[in-house]
Design a protein around this motif. Structure first.
Motif, PDB file in Angstrom:
ATOM      1  N   VAL A  50       0.838  -1.200   0.000  1.00  0.00           N
ATOM      2  CA  VAL A  50       0.000   0.000   0.000  1.00  0.00           C
ATOM      3  C   VAL A  50       0.871   1.248   0.000  1.00  0.00           C
ATOM      4  N   GLY A  51       1.940   1.208   0.790  1.00  0.00           N
ATOM      5  CA  GLY A  51       2.860   2.342   0.824  1.00  0.00           C
ATOM      6  C   GLY A  51       3.500   2.597  -0.526  1.00  0.00           C
ATOM      7  N   ALA A  52       3.866   1.524  -1.235  1.00  0.00           N
ATOM      8  CA  ALA A  52       4.475   1.680  -2.558  1.00  0.00           C
ATOM      9  C   ALA A  52       3.505   2.343  -3.525  1.00  0.00           C
ATOM     10  N   VAL A  53       2.247   1.941  -3.474  1.00  0.00           N
ATOM     11  CA  VAL A  53       1.228   2.540  -4.343  1.00  0.00           C
ATOM     12  C   VAL A  53       1.076   4.029  -4.026  1.00  0.00           C
ATOM     13  N   LEU A  54       1.022   4.356  -2.735  1.00  0.00           N
ATOM     14  CA  LEU A  54       0.856   5.758  -2.339  1.00  0.00           C
ATOM     15  C   LEU A  54       2.065   6.594  -2.749  1.00  0.00           C
ATOM     16  N   LEU A  55       3.256   6.046  -2.586  1.00  0.00           N
ATOM     17  CA  LEU A  55       4.464   6.768  -2.987  1.00  0.00           C
ATOM     18  C   LEU A  55       4.488   6.996  -4.495  1.00  0.00           C
ATOM     19  N   TRP A  56       4.042   6.003  -5.248  1.00  0.00           N
ATOM     20  CA  TRP A  56       3.995   6.128  -6.707  1.00  0.00           C
ATOM     21  C   TRP A  56       2.972   7.172  -7.128  1.00  0.00           C
ATOM     22  N   LEU A  57       1.804   7.178  -6.480  1.00  0.00           N
ATOM     23  CA  LEU A  57       0.750   8.127  -6.829  1.00  0.00           C
ATOM     24  C   LEU A  57       1.139   9.559  -6.490  1.00  0.00           C
ATOM     25  N   THR A  58       1.901   9.730  -5.416  1.00  0.00           N
ATOM     26  CA  THR A  58       2.268  11.079  -4.980  1.00  0.00           C
ATOM     27  C   THR A  58       3.592  11.551  -5.578  1.00  0.00           C
ATOM     28  N   GLY A  59       4.270  10.681  -6.326  1.00  0.00           N
ATOM     29  CA  GLY A  59       5.544  11.076  -6.932  1.00  0.00           C
ATOM     30  C   GLY A  59       6.646  11.282  -5.920  1.00  0.00           C
ATOM     31  N   HIS A  60       6.594  10.563  -4.805  1.00  0.00           N
ATOM     32  CA  HIS A  60       7.574  10.706  -3.729  1.00  0.00           C
ATOM     33  C   HIS A  60       8.968  10.295  -4.205  1.00  0.00           C
ATOM     34  N   ASP A  61      10.000  10.919  -3.609  1.00  0.00           N
ATOM     35  CA  ASP A  61      11.384  10.611  -3.993  1.00  0.00           C
ATOM     36  C   ASP A  61      11.733   9.149  -3.720  1.00  0.00           C
ATOM     37  N   ASP A  62      11.047   8.541  -2.739  1.00  0.00           N
ATOM     38  CA  ASP A  62      11.353   7.166  -2.362  1.00  0.00           C
ATOM     39  C   ASP A  62      10.454   6.160  -3.084  1.00  0.00           C
ATOM     40  N   ARG A  63       9.764   6.620  -4.142  1.00  0.00           N
ATOM     41  CA  ARG A  63       8.869   5.693  -4.838  1.00  0.00           C
ATOM     42  C   ARG A  63       9.679   4.539  -5.432  1.00  0.00           C
ATOM     43  N   PRO A  64       9.152   3.328  -5.328  1.00  0.00           N
ATOM     44  CA  PRO A  64       9.917   2.144  -5.736  1.00  0.00           C
ATOM     45  C   PRO A  64       9.978   1.966  -7.245  1.00  0.00           C
TER      46      PRO A  64
ATOM     47  N   LEU B 140      -8.026  -1.262   6.998  1.00  0.00           N
ATOM     48  CA  LEU B 140      -7.933   0.176   7.249  1.00  0.00           C
ATOM     49  C   LEU B 140      -6.680   0.524   8.047  1.00  0.00           C
ATOM     50  N   VAL B 141      -6.294  -0.353   8.966  1.00  0.00           N
ATOM     51  CA  VAL B 141      -5.061  -0.160   9.724  1.00  0.00           C
ATOM     52  C   VAL B 141      -3.863  -0.134   8.772  1.00  0.00           C
ATOM     53  N   VAL B 142      -3.866  -1.024   7.796  1.00  0.00           N
ATOM     54  CA  VAL B 142      -2.782  -1.096   6.811  1.00  0.00           C
ATOM     55  C   VAL B 142      -2.638   0.238   6.079  1.00  0.00           C
ATOM     56  N   VAL B 143      -3.753   0.797   5.648  1.00  0.00           N
ATOM     57  CA  VAL B 143      -3.722   2.083   4.947  1.00  0.00           C
ATOM     58  C   VAL B 143      -3.198   3.182   5.869  1.00  0.00           C
ATOM     59  N   GLY B 144      -3.675   3.198   7.114  1.00  0.00           N
ATOM     60  CA  GLY B 144      -3.226   4.207   8.073  1.00  0.00           C
ATOM     61  C   GLY B 144      -1.738   4.113   8.346  1.00  0.00           C
ATOM     62  N   TYR B 145      -1.238   2.894   8.540  1.00  0.00           N
ATOM     63  CA  TYR B 145       0.190   2.718   8.794  1.00  0.00           C
ATOM     64  C   TYR B 145       1.029   3.167   7.596  1.00  0.00           C
ATOM     65  N   ALA B 146       0.559   2.884   6.389  1.00  0.00           N
ATOM     66  CA  ALA B 146       1.302   3.271   5.186  1.00  0.00           C
ATOM     67  C   ALA B 146       1.380   4.793   5.075  1.00  0.00           C
TER      68      ALA B 146
ATOM     69  N   GLY C  66       1.005   6.912   7.603  1.00  0.00           N
ATOM     70  CA  GLY C  66       1.776   7.397   8.739  1.00  0.00           C
ATOM     71  C   GLY C  66       3.269   7.350   8.495  1.00  0.00           C
ATOM     72  N   ALA C  67       3.749   6.274   7.878  1.00  0.00           N
ATOM     73  CA  ALA C  67       5.179   6.159   7.582  1.00  0.00           C
ATOM     74  C   ALA C  67       5.632   7.256   6.625  1.00  0.00           C
ATOM     75  N   MET C  68       4.784   7.612   5.663  1.00  0.00           N
ATOM     76  CA  MET C  68       5.118   8.697   4.736  1.00  0.00           C
ATOM     77  C   MET C  68       5.182  10.038   5.461  1.00  0.00           C
ATOM     78  N   LEU C  69       4.273  10.244   6.413  1.00  0.00           N
ATOM     79  CA  LEU C  69       4.252  11.510   7.144  1.00  0.00           C
ATOM     80  C   LEU C  69       5.442  11.647   8.077  1.00  0.00           C
ATOM     81  N   ILE C  70       5.896  10.514   8.652  1.00  0.00           N
ATOM     82  CA  ILE C  70       7.060  10.566   9.541  1.00  0.00           C
ATOM     83  C   ILE C  70       8.258  11.166   8.816  1.00  0.00           C
ATOM     84  N   ALA C  71       8.413  10.829   7.557  1.00  0.00           N
ATOM     85  CA  ALA C  71       9.558  11.312   6.784  1.00  0.00           C
ATOM     86  C   ALA C  71       9.570  12.831   6.650  1.00  0.00           C
ATOM     87  N   ARG C  72       8.433  13.489   6.900  1.00  0.00           N
ATOM     88  CA  ARG C  72       8.362  14.948   6.783  1.00  0.00           C
ATOM     89  C   ARG C  72       8.850  15.668   8.031  1.00  0.00           C
TER      90      ARG C  72
END
Length: 244
Positions: free
Chosen positions: A104-118, A154-160, A162-168
């Motif tokens: 889920v985190g990989a999908v979110l990173l890809w959708l948002t264009g994050h520098d850490d996208r896989p 839903l917990v999985v989505v929240g954790y994914a 949350g990990a992205m927000l921690i990086a900020r």
């Protein structure tokens, strides 16, 4: 990955591999809201005084909006949902379902264009790990109650998220973020938790379970997790769920 990164990764694999068992023990006697209140309150009591003495808390105040969102998606919502789910799900199944966080985190990173996208290689590795974890642990979702399975989803989505927000929070001491976030979560759960307190004292095993959740799986875990994310990035860090 550096030696420090591997040590942090292995530590998190252990620390966040055990909470599912202790949540299961705790909710056998206590309301989920009480379990979450105890967990967050213990973490806040341990960390907030140290953060205040070091004057770290002032550095998180300019980021209060980000802090509130992070607390809601990483702690307030997921921990209550997970505790409710474990009333009907086994701790092992709950842990296996959480293995979906990296994907889920990989999908979110890809959708948002994050520098850490896989890239394609990392995505293939995440998929392989996701398929391998249930093969090792024996996942039987088909026989599980769909409601608690959906709650863990839903917990999985929240954790994914949350990990992205921690990086900020790169410019803010990890101790300040963790301490203030846990304090906010404890205050939010205080009214509900008080109304759900048991009429009699819980057993030593339930009390010990909440204590371990608060000290090891919360206070210590978040400090290590923040360090891990700053070391290797949010998506790689969430791959600890495969080890858990």
């Amino acid at each position: 990955m550096t030696t420090r990164g591997w040590i942090l990764f292995a530590t998190m694999g252990l620390i966040w591999g055990i909470p599912y068992l202790f949540i299961k023990i705790a909710v056998g006697e206590l309301d989920p809201a009480v379990v979450v209140l105890g967990r967050t309150a213990i973490g806040a009591v341990l960390l907030l005084p140290v953060a205040l003495l070091r004057s770290d808390v002032r550095r998180v105040l300019p980021h209060w909006r980000l802090l509130v969102v992070y607390t809601l998606v990483e702690i307030v919502g997921p921990w209550l949902l997970l505790s409710h789910a474990e009333i009907r799900l086994s701790s092992s199944l709950s842990g296996l379902l959480i293995a979906g966080v990296p994907l889920v985190g990989a999908v979110l990173l890809w959708l948002t264009g994050h520098d850490d996208r896989p890239d394609a290689r990392r995505v293939a590795g995440l998929v392989l790990g996701f398929l391998g974890a249930p093969l090792v642990g024996g996942l039987t979702v088909s026989t599980a109650d769909p409601l608690p399975v959906g709650q863990v989803g839903l917990v999985v989505v929240g954790y994914a998220i949350g990990a992205m927000l921690i990086a900020r929070f790169r410019d803010v001491p990890s101790l300040a973020v963790v301490a203030t976030s846990l304090t906010l979560a404890a205050l939010l759960y205080l009214p509900l938790g008080i109304t759900r307190l048991p009429a009699t004292l819980p057993s030593p095993s339930a009390t010990l379970a909440v204590a371990i959740l608060g000290v090891i799986c919360t206070a210590l875990a978040f400090l290590v997790f923040f360090a891990l994310i700053h070391e290797i990035g949010p998506n790689r860090a969430t791959a600890i769920t495969y080890v858990n």
